[in-house]
Design a protein around this motif. Sequence first.
Motif, PDB file in Angstrom:
ATOM      1  N   GLY A 185       0.814  -1.319  -0.076  1.00  0.00           N
ATOM      2  CA  GLY A 185       0.065   0.023  -0.102  1.00  0.00           C
ATOM      3  C   GLY A 185       0.858   1.298   0.100  1.00  0.00           C
ATOM      4  N   PHE A 186       0.138   2.398  -0.315  1.00  0.00           N
ATOM      5  CA  PHE A 186       1.055   3.600  -0.506  1.00  0.00           C
ATOM      6  C   PHE A 186       1.346   4.091   0.968  1.00  0.00           C
ATOM      7  CE2 PHE A 186       1.304   8.365  -0.350  1.00  0.00           C
ATOM      8  CZ  PHE A 186       2.179   8.529  -1.047  1.00  0.00           C
ATOM      9  N   GLY A 217       2.801   2.681   3.575  1.00  0.00           N
ATOM     10  CA  GLY A 217       3.874   1.854   4.058  1.00  0.00           C
ATOM     11  C   GLY A 217       4.969   2.361   3.143  1.00  0.00           C
ATOM     12  N   PHE A 218       4.725   2.505   1.805  1.00  0.00           N
ATOM     13  CA  PHE A 218       5.498   2.996   0.952  1.00  0.00           C
ATOM     14  C   PHE A 218       6.273   4.455   1.198  1.00  0.00           C
ATOM     15  CE2 PHE A 218       7.000   5.076  -3.196  1.00  0.00           C
ATOM     16  CZ  PHE A 218       7.750   4.188  -3.717  1.00  0.00           C
ATOM     17  N   ASP A 219       5.088   5.261   1.466  1.00  0.00           N
ATOM     18  CA  ASP A 219       5.566   6.734   1.775  1.00  0.00           C
ATOM     19  C   ASP A 219       6.228   6.698   3.096  1.00  0.00           C
ATOM     20  OD1 ASP A 219       5.305   9.401   1.087  1.00  0.00           O
ATOM     21  OD2 ASP A 219       3.799   9.789   2.581  1.00  0.00           O
ATOM     22  N   ARG A 220       5.828   6.192   3.965  1.00  0.00           N
ATOM     23  CA  ARG A 220       6.749   5.987   5.345  1.00  0.00           C
ATOM     24  C   ARG A 220       8.198   5.627   5.140  1.00  0.00           C
ATOM     25  NH1 ARG A 220       4.390   1.729   8.229  1.00  0.00           N
ATOM     26  NH2 ARG A 220       2.359   2.625   8.201  1.00  0.00           N
ATOM     27  N   ALA A 221       8.261   4.624   4.171  1.00  0.00           N
ATOM     28  CA  ALA A 221       9.461   4.081   3.896  1.00  0.00           C
ATOM     29  C   ALA A 221      10.515   5.314   3.214  1.00  0.00           C
ATOM     30  CB  ALA A 221       9.718   2.742   3.047  1.00  0.00           C
ATOM     31  N   VAL A 222       9.691   5.890   2.391  1.00  0.00           N
ATOM     32  CA  VAL A 222      10.521   6.970   1.691  1.00  0.00           C
ATOM     33  C   VAL A 222      11.189   7.960   2.653  1.00  0.00           C
ATOM     34  CG1 VAL A 222      10.341   9.152   0.046  1.00  0.00           C
ATOM     35  CG2 VAL A 222       9.512   6.844  -0.317  1.00  0.00           C
ATOM     36  N   GLU A 223      10.323   8.245   3.821  1.00  0.00           N
ATOM     37  CA  GLU A 223      10.498   9.242   4.866  1.00  0.00           C
ATOM     38  C   GLU A 223      11.682   8.675   5.921  1.00  0.00           C
ATOM     39  OE1 GLU A 223       9.833  12.271   5.571  1.00  0.00           O
ATOM     40  OE2 GLU A 223       8.692  12.297   3.732  1.00  0.00           O
ATOM     41  N   GLU A 224      11.441   7.295   5.988  1.00  0.00           N
ATOM     42  CA  GLU A 224      12.274   6.850   7.217  1.00  0.00           C
ATOM     43  C   GLU A 224      13.722   6.400   6.730  1.00  0.00           C
ATOM     44  OE1 GLU A 224      10.751   3.712   9.521  1.00  0.00           O
ATOM     45  OE2 GLU A 224       8.889   4.650   9.894  1.00  0.00           O
ATOM     46  N   ASP A 257       8.564  -1.505 -14.174  1.00  0.00           N
ATOM     47  CA  ASP A 257       8.434  -0.226 -13.373  1.00  0.00           C
ATOM     48  C   ASP A 257       7.629  -0.536 -12.423  1.00  0.00           C
ATOM     49  OD1 ASP A 257       6.277  -0.389 -14.718  1.00  0.00           O
ATOM     50  OD2 ASP A 257       6.559   1.552 -16.003  1.00  0.00           O
ATOM     51  N   LYS A 258       7.279  -1.465 -11.659  1.00  0.00           N
ATOM     52  CA  LYS A 258       6.406  -1.422 -10.642  1.00  0.00           C
ATOM     53  C   LYS A 258       6.218  -0.566  -9.506  1.00  0.00           C
ATOM     54  CE  LYS A 258       2.613  -3.431  -9.237  1.00  0.00           C
ATOM     55  NZ  LYS A 258       2.313  -4.666  -8.858  1.00  0.00           N
ATOM     56  N   VAL A 259       7.493   0.054  -9.314  1.00  0.00           N
ATOM     57  CA  VAL A 259       8.027   1.157  -8.151  1.00  0.00           C
ATOM     58  C   VAL A 259       7.078   2.306  -8.406  1.00  0.00           C
ATOM     59  CG1 VAL A 259      10.013   2.306  -9.274  1.00  0.00           C
ATOM     60  CG2 VAL A 259       9.826   2.124  -6.789  1.00  0.00           C
ATOM     61  N   CYS A 260       6.792   2.404  -9.818  1.00  0.00           N
ATOM     62  CA  CYS A 260       5.986   3.664 -10.001  1.00  0.00           C
ATOM     63  C   CYS A 260       4.579   3.641  -9.596  1.00  0.00           C
ATOM     64  CB  CYS A 260       6.117   4.107 -11.506  1.00  0.00           C
ATOM     65  SG  CYS A 260       7.697   4.253 -12.102  1.00  0.00           S
ATOM     66  N   MET A 261       4.108   2.547  -9.247  1.00  0.00           N
ATOM     67  CA  MET A 261       2.684   2.402  -8.953  1.00  0.00           C
ATOM     68  C   MET A 261       2.433   3.323  -7.543  1.00  0.00           C
ATOM     69  SD  MET A 261       0.705  -0.968  -7.373  1.00  0.00           S
ATOM     70  CE  MET A 261       1.559  -1.234  -5.763  1.00  0.00           C
ATOM     71  N   ASN A 262       3.491   3.101  -6.638  1.00  0.00           N
ATOM     72  CA  ASN A 262       3.422   4.140  -5.564  1.00  0.00           C
ATOM     73  C   ASN A 262       4.221   5.399  -5.745  1.00  0.00           C
ATOM     74  OD1 ASN A 262       1.504   2.837  -3.331  1.00  0.00           O
ATOM     75  ND2 ASN A 262       3.321   1.249  -3.359  1.00  0.00           N
ATOM     76  N   GLY A 263       5.383   5.254  -6.439  1.00  0.00           N
ATOM     77  CA  GLY A 263       6.332   6.210  -6.624  1.00  0.00           C
ATOM     78  C   GLY A 263       5.747   7.502  -7.291  1.00  0.00           C
ATOM     79  N   GLN A 264       4.811   7.284  -8.163  1.00  0.00           N
ATOM     80  CA  GLN A 264       4.265   8.353  -8.890  1.00  0.00           C
ATOM     81  C   GLN A 264       3.213   9.347  -8.036  1.00  0.00           C
ATOM     82  OE1 GLN A 264       1.434   7.084 -12.268  1.00  0.00           O
ATOM     83  NE2 GLN A 264       1.183   5.378 -11.148  1.00  0.00           N
TER      84      GLN A 264
END
Length: 296
Positions: free
Chosen positions: A139-140, A142-149, A182-189
């Motif tokens: 989910g986004f 968890g992804f967003d939290r990982a970008v921060e952390e 490019d699955k990383v873009c699902m959340n990355g974008q």
Amino acid sequence: MLPFMNHFPFNRRLLSNYHSHSTFCDGRGAPEEFLRFALSNGFRAYGFSSHSPLPFETFWNMSKSDMPEYLAETERLKGKYGHRLEVYAGLEIDYLDGAYNPSIPYFQELPLDYRIGSVHFLPLSDVLTESNMVCIDGGFTGFDRAVEEYFGGNVRRLVERYYSSVQRMVEAGGFDVVGHIDKVCMNGQLCHGFSFDAGWYRKAFADSLALVAEKGLMVEINTKNMLPKRQTYPRIQFYPLLREMNIPVLVSSDCHIPHLVNDGRAEALALLREAGFRSVRELVGGAWQDVGIAAS
Ligand SMILES: [Zn+2]
Ligand SMILES: [Zn+2]
């Protein structure tokens, strides 16, 4: 007369799927249920690709102890349905790092018909435990939290790290198809600071494709989100780039539920044709072949 055949505007040789999950991993249906759906849609070929075992247990990966049963069940289905469609045993194998990836002897020695290499996890160190993994495919939040952390709030760092894993996977080899490249873009974008047009993004993506081309691998057009989000992996807008780089592609649905087996297939084939592709790769009699995608 086979149902739905009139709605598939291509040759039946193109009715296939090589990326498919089941109750052996996180899919919702036994392998036979997926096969039955494929048969009722007139499919020519069907391949199973459970999420590979990992050095740790997750709810979406297979357990290593289930591998003999997975292979035996696929063999049983080949025997039962092989006269009606081609059945293949594949595996979607995670690239974690240099120590755990599709090229290691465990995966190479399995009697598989094909292998998909995918990156879902970015390890934070060389200790391969679940708590040490950043999952890019959840989910986004968890992804967003990982970008921060772990990436200083900078999505570019995470995305570049992802493509560096993709490139290391391609270098290491041991598989046929790059899964959802490019699955990383699902959340990355969805993150602030991300753009498909940014020079850094285009470079990371194009460098990965160049390596895929150099190694002669195939790229999957993953249609899991085609109908819900009008999105494939790789992104539809990048099909012309793949064509330009002469990268062979195949279309698969990455279905986790039997009735989604065929979703997005006709749409992706039409978009590939629009982008200049004249053929896609298909397993025919156990060998990868180029099959034309002219409308029938
Ligand atoms: Zn995957
Ligand atoms: Zn998958």
